[in-house]
Design a protein around this motif. Structure first.
Motif, PDB file in Angstrom:
ATOM      1  N   THR A 168       0.858  -1.204   0.126  1.00 48.03           N
ATOM      2  CA  THR A 168       0.056   0.160   0.146  1.00 48.03           C
ATOM      3  C   THR A 168       0.829   1.179  -0.174  1.00 48.03           C
ATOM      4  O   THR A 168       2.199   1.164   0.123  1.00 48.03           O
ATOM      5  N   LEU A 169       0.227   2.391  -0.304  1.00 43.87           N
ATOM      6  CA  LEU A 169       1.192   3.665  -0.238  1.00 43.87           C
ATOM      7  C   LEU A 169       1.614   3.727   1.229  1.00 43.87           C
ATOM      8  O   LEU A 169       2.759   4.128   1.343  1.00 43.87           O
ATOM      9  N   GLU A 170       0.795   3.486   2.196  1.00 40.29           N
ATOM     10  CA  GLU A 170       1.224   3.866   3.489  1.00 40.29           C
ATOM     11  C   GLU A 170       2.493   2.743   3.820  1.00 40.29           C
ATOM     12  O   GLU A 170       3.248   3.247   4.486  1.00 40.29           O
ATOM     13  N   GLN A 171       2.256   1.686   3.647  1.00 41.66           N
ATOM     14  CA  GLN A 171       3.238   0.639   3.683  1.00 41.66           C
ATOM     15  C   GLN A 171       4.754   1.172   3.126  1.00 41.66           C
ATOM     16  O   GLN A 171       5.757   1.212   3.848  1.00 41.66           O
ATOM     17  N   LEU A 192      10.047   4.003   3.857  1.00 40.11           N
ATOM     18  CA  LEU A 192      11.009   5.053   3.403  1.00 40.11           C
ATOM     19  C   LEU A 192      10.983   6.241   4.354  1.00 40.11           C
ATOM     20  O   LEU A 192      11.670   7.072   4.169  1.00 40.11           O
ATOM     21  N   ASP A 193      10.240   5.944   5.329  1.00 39.71           N
ATOM     22  CA  ASP A 193      10.095   7.354   6.677  1.00 39.71           C
ATOM     23  C   ASP A 193       9.735   8.373   5.712  1.00 39.71           C
ATOM     24  O   ASP A 193      10.360   9.594   6.230  1.00 39.71           O
ATOM     25  N   SER A 211       0.900  11.017   2.527  1.00 41.84           N
ATOM     26  CA  SER A 211       0.494  12.116   1.580  1.00 41.84           C
ATOM     27  C   SER A 211       1.937  12.420   0.693  1.00 41.84           C
ATOM     28  O   SER A 211       1.492  12.840  -0.449  1.00 41.84           O
ATOM     29  N   TYR A 212       3.019  12.686   1.383  1.00 38.87           N
ATOM     30  CA  TYR A 212       4.317  13.080   0.445  1.00 38.87           C
ATOM     31  C   TYR A 212       4.668  11.927  -0.612  1.00 38.87           C
ATOM     32  O   TYR A 212       4.896  12.120  -1.726  1.00 38.87           O
ATOM     33  N   MET A 213       4.210  10.715   0.002  1.00 36.59           N
ATOM     34  CA  MET A 213       4.399   9.588  -0.978  1.00 36.59           C
ATOM     35  C   MET A 213       3.532   9.810  -2.141  1.00 36.59           C
ATOM     36  O   MET A 213       3.884   9.430  -3.401  1.00 36.59           O
ATOM     37  N   GLU A 256      18.421  10.351  -1.569  1.00 42.03           N
ATOM     38  CA  GLU A 256      18.332   9.314  -0.469  1.00 42.03           C
ATOM     39  C   GLU A 256      17.068   8.297  -0.535  1.00 42.03           C
ATOM     40  O   GLU A 256      17.110   7.053  -0.409  1.00 42.03           O
ATOM     41  N   THR A 257      15.960   9.057  -0.866  1.00 41.59           N
ATOM     42  CA  THR A 257      14.790   8.477  -1.175  1.00 41.59           C
ATOM     43  C   THR A 257      14.920   7.292  -2.284  1.00 41.59           C
ATOM     44  O   THR A 257      14.449   6.497  -2.206  1.00 41.59           O
ATOM     45  N   LEU A 258      15.588   8.012  -3.487  1.00 44.74           N
ATOM     46  CA  LEU A 258      15.749   7.135  -4.629  1.00 44.74           C
ATOM     47  C   LEU A 258      16.502   5.952  -4.333  1.00 44.74           C
ATOM     48  O   LEU A 258      15.923   5.000  -4.759  1.00 44.74           O
ATOM     49  N   TYR A 259      17.453   6.026  -3.508  1.00 45.48           N
ATOM     50  CA  TYR A 259      18.290   4.737  -3.023  1.00 45.48           C
ATOM     51  C   TYR A 259      17.513   4.039  -2.204  1.00 45.48           C
ATOM     52  O   TYR A 259      17.660   3.002  -2.684  1.00 45.48           O
ATOM     53  N   LYS A 260      16.860   4.451  -1.309  1.00 49.60           N
ATOM     54  CA  LYS A 260      15.846   3.578  -0.421  1.00 49.60           C
ATOM     55  C   LYS A 260      14.857   2.628  -1.327  1.00 49.60           C
ATOM     56  O   LYS A 260      14.638   1.599  -1.258  1.00 49.60           O
ATOM     57  N   LEU A 261      14.452   3.452  -2.367  1.00 52.46           N
ATOM     58  CA  LEU A 261      13.433   2.919  -3.228  1.00 52.46           C
ATOM     59  C   LEU A 261      13.856   1.721  -4.013  1.00 52.46           C
ATOM     60  O   LEU A 261      13.583   0.576  -4.228  1.00 52.46           O
ATOM     61  N   ALA A 262      15.299   2.100  -4.626  1.00 55.73           N
ATOM     62  CA  ALA A 262      16.007   1.037  -5.200  1.00 55.73           C
ATOM     63  C   ALA A 262      16.285  -0.321  -4.460  1.00 55.73           C
ATOM     64  O   ALA A 262      16.134  -1.413  -4.777  1.00 55.73           O
ATOM     65  N   ILE A 263      16.572  -0.111  -3.393  1.00 59.85           N
ATOM     66  CA  ILE A 263      16.916  -1.029  -2.277  1.00 59.85           C
ATOM     67  C   ILE A 263      15.334  -1.891  -2.173  1.00 59.85           C
ATOM     68  O   ILE A 263      15.465  -3.177  -2.332  1.00 59.85           O
ATOM     69  N   ALA A 264      14.508  -1.292  -1.637  1.00 60.10           N
ATOM     70  CA  ALA A 264      13.233  -1.941  -1.483  1.00 60.10           C
ATOM     71  C   ALA A 264      12.686  -2.713  -2.427  1.00 60.10           C
ATOM     72  O   ALA A 264      11.975  -3.669  -2.354  1.00 60.10           O
ATOM     73  N   PHE A 265      12.787  -2.037  -3.845  1.00 62.05           N
ATOM     74  CA  PHE A 265      12.119  -2.727  -4.906  1.00 62.05           C
ATOM     75  C   PHE A 265      13.207  -3.663  -5.520  1.00 62.05           C
ATOM     76  O   PHE A 265      12.851  -4.568  -6.663  1.00 62.05           O
TER      77      PHE A 265
END
Length: 120
Positions: free
Chosen positions: A22-25, A30-31, A35-37, A50-59
């Motif tokens: 979900t968007l919330e998850q 990503l901390d 709403s910002y997501m 930093e967020t881009l890097y976290k996304l790459a790791i998460a996905f």
């Protein structure tokens, strides 16, 4: 050259849905606030490195994949739709027992047999 935040947001949304998040998850991972997501997914806000890097790791994808513009968005929509359906089906059948999986396979085989006979 401009950064296409809408394209980046679309890819993020696709990857999130494929992974049944979900968007919330995802925001929690990503901390970020949900709403910002949502603003990032709609391409209305930029994304930090930093967020881009976290996304790459998460996905489990590269940052290059997330920021590159493919140009073949229309072709990938059908593939995306199928992947979403496959992921949702897999999420359900992971919980099935061996007997339930055998029953499902039998049902699919019967349906395929019926479809091939009716197309003759």
């Amino acid at each position: 050259m401009e950064i296409d935040y809408k394209s980046i947001g679309k890819k993020i949304r696709k990857e999130r849905i494929i992974r049944n998040l979900t968007l919330e998850q995802l925001a929690e991972i990503l901390d970020l606030s949900p709403s910002y997501m949502g603003l990032i997914e709609r391409g209305q806000r930029g994304i930090s490195i930093e967020t881009l890097y976290k996304l790459a790791i998460a996905f489990d994808v590269t940052t290059d994949y997330l920021i590159s513009s493919d140009g073949d968005e229309d072709i990938s929509e059908d593939i995306f739709s199928c992947n979403v359906l496959y992921q949702k089906i897999l999420a359900h059948i992971k919980k099935y027992s061996t007997e339930e999986l055998k029953f499902l396979l039998e049902f699919i085989e019967l349906k395929n047999k019926h479809d091939s006979q009716s197309s003759k």
